[in-house]
Design a protein around this motif. Structure first.
Motif, PDB file in Angstrom:
ATOM      1  N   MET A   1     -11.885  98.659 -53.612  1.00 55.81           N
ATOM      2  CA  MET A   1     -11.727  97.989 -51.979  1.00 55.81           C
ATOM      3  C   MET A   1     -11.940  96.361 -52.309  1.00 55.81           C
ATOM      4  O   MET A   1     -12.838  96.002 -52.793  1.00 55.81           O
ATOM      5  CB  MET A   1     -12.877  98.575 -51.087  1.00 55.81           C
ATOM      6  CG  MET A   1     -11.926  98.792 -49.677  1.00 55.81           C
ATOM      7  SD  MET A   1     -13.139  99.203 -48.592  1.00 55.81           S
ATOM      8  CE  MET A   1     -13.980 100.230 -49.280  1.00 55.81           C
ATOM      9  N   LYS A   2     -10.929  95.840 -51.906  1.00 57.43           N
ATOM     10  CA  LYS A   2     -11.000  94.157 -52.039  1.00 57.43           C
ATOM     11  C   LYS A   2     -12.418  93.472 -51.008  1.00 57.43           C
ATOM     12  O   LYS A   2     -11.975  93.717 -49.793  1.00 57.43           O
ATOM     13  CB  LYS A   2      -9.626  93.777 -51.875  1.00 57.43           C
ATOM     14  CG  LYS A   2      -9.431  92.337 -52.733  1.00 57.43           C
ATOM     15  CD  LYS A   2      -7.955  92.137 -52.362  1.00 57.43           C
ATOM     16  CE  LYS A   2      -7.577  90.633 -53.224  1.00 57.43           C
ATOM     17  NZ  LYS A   2      -8.035  89.655 -52.373  1.00 57.43           N
ATOM     18  N   PRO A   3     -12.933  92.900 -51.591  1.00 59.99           N
ATOM     19  CA  PRO A   3     -13.966  92.167 -50.494  1.00 59.99           C
ATOM     20  C   PRO A   3     -13.289  91.099 -49.668  1.00 59.99           C
ATOM     21  O   PRO A   3     -12.299  90.647 -50.214  1.00 59.99           O
ATOM     22  CB  PRO A   3     -14.999  91.564 -51.323  1.00 59.99           C
ATOM     23  CG  PRO A   3     -14.286  91.653 -52.664  1.00 59.99           C
ATOM     24  CD  PRO A   3     -13.472  92.430 -52.909  1.00 59.99           C
ATOM     25  N   PRO A   4     -13.876  90.708 -48.383  1.00 62.62           N
ATOM     26  CA  PRO A   4     -13.159  89.693 -47.788  1.00 62.62           C
ATOM     27  C   PRO A   4     -13.379  88.347 -48.246  1.00 62.62           C
ATOM     28  O   PRO A   4     -12.569  87.442 -48.076  1.00 62.62           O
ATOM     29  CB  PRO A   4     -13.721  90.070 -46.421  1.00 62.62           C
ATOM     30  CG  PRO A   4     -14.981  90.570 -46.507  1.00 62.62           C
ATOM     31  CD  PRO A   4     -14.681  91.750 -47.675  1.00 62.62           C
ATOM     32  N   VAL A   5     -14.399  88.548 -49.100  1.00 65.79           N
ATOM     33  CA  VAL A   5     -14.937  86.898 -50.037  1.00 65.79           C
ATOM     34  C   VAL A   5     -14.760  87.246 -51.217  1.00 65.79           C
ATOM     35  O   VAL A   5     -15.202  88.005 -51.750  1.00 65.79           O
ATOM     36  CB  VAL A   5     -16.266  86.495 -49.348  1.00 65.79           C
ATOM     37  CG1 VAL A   5     -16.908  85.389 -50.051  1.00 65.79           C
ATOM     38  CG2 VAL A   5     -16.386  86.626 -47.961  1.00 65.79           C
ATOM     39  N   PRO A   6     -14.051  86.343 -51.862  1.00 68.03           N
ATOM     40  CA  PRO A   6     -13.880  86.460 -53.347  1.00 68.03           C
ATOM     41  C   PRO A   6     -15.213  86.345 -54.174  1.00 68.03           C
ATOM     42  O   PRO A   6     -16.120  85.514 -53.596  1.00 68.03           O
ATOM     43  CB  PRO A   6     -12.949  85.152 -53.654  1.00 68.03           C
ATOM     44  CG  PRO A   6     -13.000  84.211 -52.551  1.00 68.03           C
ATOM     45  CD  PRO A   6     -13.325  85.000 -51.538  1.00 68.03           C
ATOM     46  N   ILE A   7     -15.166  86.872 -55.316  1.00 68.82           N
ATOM     47  CA  ILE A   7     -16.570  86.864 -55.914  1.00 68.82           C
ATOM     48  C   ILE A   7     -16.297  85.791 -56.802  1.00 68.82           C
ATOM     49  O   ILE A   7     -15.197  85.085 -57.199  1.00 68.82           O
ATOM     50  CB  ILE A   7     -16.436  88.255 -57.062  1.00 68.82           C
ATOM     51  CG1 ILE A   7     -16.826  89.418 -56.331  1.00 68.82           C
ATOM     52  CG2 ILE A   7     -17.558  88.057 -58.203  1.00 68.82           C
ATOM     53  CD1 ILE A   7     -16.516  90.595 -56.995  1.00 68.82           C
ATOM     54  N   ARG A   8     -17.432  84.924 -56.868  1.00 70.29           N
ATOM     55  CA  ARG A   8     -17.750  83.622 -57.570  1.00 70.29           C
ATOM     56  C   ARG A   8     -16.720  83.716 -59.176  1.00 70.29           C
ATOM     57  O   ARG A   8     -17.185  84.516 -59.712  1.00 70.29           O
ATOM     58  CB  ARG A   8     -19.029  83.204 -57.957  1.00 70.29           C
ATOM     59  CG  ARG A   8     -19.912  82.629 -56.524  1.00 70.29           C
ATOM     60  CD  ARG A   8     -20.872  82.382 -57.088  1.00 70.29           C
ATOM     61  NE  ARG A   8     -21.263  81.366 -57.962  1.00 70.29           N
ATOM     62  CZ  ARG A   8     -22.137  81.557 -59.146  1.00 70.29           C
ATOM     63  NH1 ARG A   8     -22.923  82.661 -59.156  1.00 70.29           N
ATOM     64  NH2 ARG A   8     -22.091  80.429 -59.953  1.00 70.29           N
ATOM     65  N   ALA A   9     -16.093  82.701 -59.317  1.00 67.19           N
ATOM     66  CA  ALA A   9     -15.202  82.769 -60.648  1.00 67.19           C
ATOM     67  C   ALA A   9     -16.314  82.738 -61.847  1.00 67.19           C
ATOM     68  O   ALA A   9     -15.979  83.602 -62.758  1.00 67.19           O
ATOM     69  CB  ALA A   9     -14.557  81.278 -60.711  1.00 67.19           C
TER      70      ALA A   9
END
Ligand SMILES: Cc1ncc(COP(=O)(O)O)c(C=O)c1O
Length: 350
Positions: A1-9
């Motif tokens: 599932m894709k989170p609504p907030v991107p994971i830090r680069a």
């Protein structure tokens, strides 16, 4: 599932660190440089006396911090208690490193320096270790101010290299714009310390741990020594309760039982000598060590030897990936009896 907030680069880019963490307790653990004897019986007695009030309250560390300062010969405001050295490294990176800043390591070395630096989004400068100091590339990077922090364990793991005081003085002298972190996790086996220098060098941070000689790895307790102004700033990047109540009680008992520490150091040093002699007799190449471990070179037999010993209930740490080719294995020094068992099994295999 894709989170609504991107994971830090920085996190996305990191490779997962997967040391063998489970299923070790019933084996002869010569893989993580822990105390081969265990912990002091006085630590276990003290833990058994932990009161319900101590367990149900948030931990108060001031009394132990004062005792620890006395134990290590510093002032309480020059000392921070941490959840193992690992938290100390995190605190140091959180205090000094912005994303994109340089962090200097001389590899192969303890993996958690790179781990916390990468987590912070730092740029890693990592020249290779050589047994001979001076390391031209590391000193050049220090002099250029390319790094905010230089992590330097003394002795280094997994190589066992030990720098003498004049060499550390030279490093501190070159590091005009860099904080130099001397990680003294294995101090008791090397006898070389720069804790007394923290008042003289504004760029010096020293870390120690209770995981190795005191045998408290399971309770997670370490400390940072640094001048008092910096200590106050670094404390701001810690949570209010970094060290739990059990670790505090255990630390008090561990510091009091100097005989246990002396016995550990004696047995490990005897075991180290016995291991080195045994390896020499078996014709196995190995490297001088200032710690409670020895790095050996089994060439193309390394994987097979580590796996065969594992089946016999003896754990060693294959460090080949650190050196970019098969062969290098780190062996924690056990007691003389444990070392005899290891050497017997090794002889049968070789
Ligand atoms: C150089 C070095 N520093 C620190 C540690 C870990 O210390 P702690 O258990 O206090 O996090 C290790 C553990 O192997 C180590 O090799």
């Amino acid at each position: 599932m894709k989170p609504p907030v991107p994971i830090r680069a920085a996190v996305e880019k990191m490779r997962a660190y997967n040391p063998p963490l489970e299923g070790r307790t019933k084996k002869l653990r010569l893989d993580f440089n822990e105390n081969p004897i265990g912990c002091s019986p006085k630590v276990r007695q003290a833990l058994a006396k932990l009161t319900s009030a101590e367990i149900c309250s948030y931990p108060e560390q001031e009394t132990v911090r004062r005792q620890m300062a006395r134990h290590f010969g510093v002032r309480p405001d020059e000392l921070l208690l941490t959840n193992g050295t690992d938290e100390a490294l995190h605190v140091i990176v959180s205090t000094f490193v912005e994303p994109g800043d340089g962090v200097l390591l001389v590899e192969p070395t303890y993996a958690m320096y790179r781990f916390y630096a990468e987590l912070a989004g730092a740029r890693i400068c990592a020249p290779r270790y050589t047994a001979e100091f001076p390391w031209a590339e590391a000193l050049r990077l220090l002099a250029s101010g390319a790094a905010r922090v230089f992590f330097l364990p003394n002795p280094n793991s997994p190589t066992g290299n030990l720098l003498a005081l004049p060499e550390i003085r030279r490093i501190l002298g070159s590091a005009k714009q860099t904080m130099v972190v001397i990680d003294e996790a294995y101090f008791e086996f090397s006898g070389v310390t720069v804790i007394p220098w923290i008042r003289r060098h504004a760029n010096l941070i020293v870390t120690r741990t209770f995981s190795k000689t005191a045998g408290l790895a399971g309770l997670r307790l370490g400390c940072i020594f640094v001048n008092r102004e910096l200590a106050a700033s670094m404390r701001k990047s810690q949570s209010p309760y970094p060290v739990n109540a059990a670790a505090l009680v255990a630390a008090e008992a561990a510091m009091r039982d100097r005989a246990f520490i002396a016995r550990t150091v004696r047995e490990v040093k005897a075991g180290r000598q016995q291991l080195e002699r045994g390896l020499a007799r078996l014709g196995v190449r190995h490297f001088p060590s200032g710690g409670n471990f020895v790095l050996v070179y089994f060439a193309d037999r390394a994987k097979k030897i580590v796996a065969a010993l594992d089946r016999k209930g003896i754990l060693l740490r294959d460090r080949s990936s650190d050196f970019g080719g098969e062969g290098y294995v780190r062996i924690t020094v056990g007691t003389p009896a444990q070392t005899s068992r290891l050497l017997r099994e090794l002889e049968a295999l070789l």
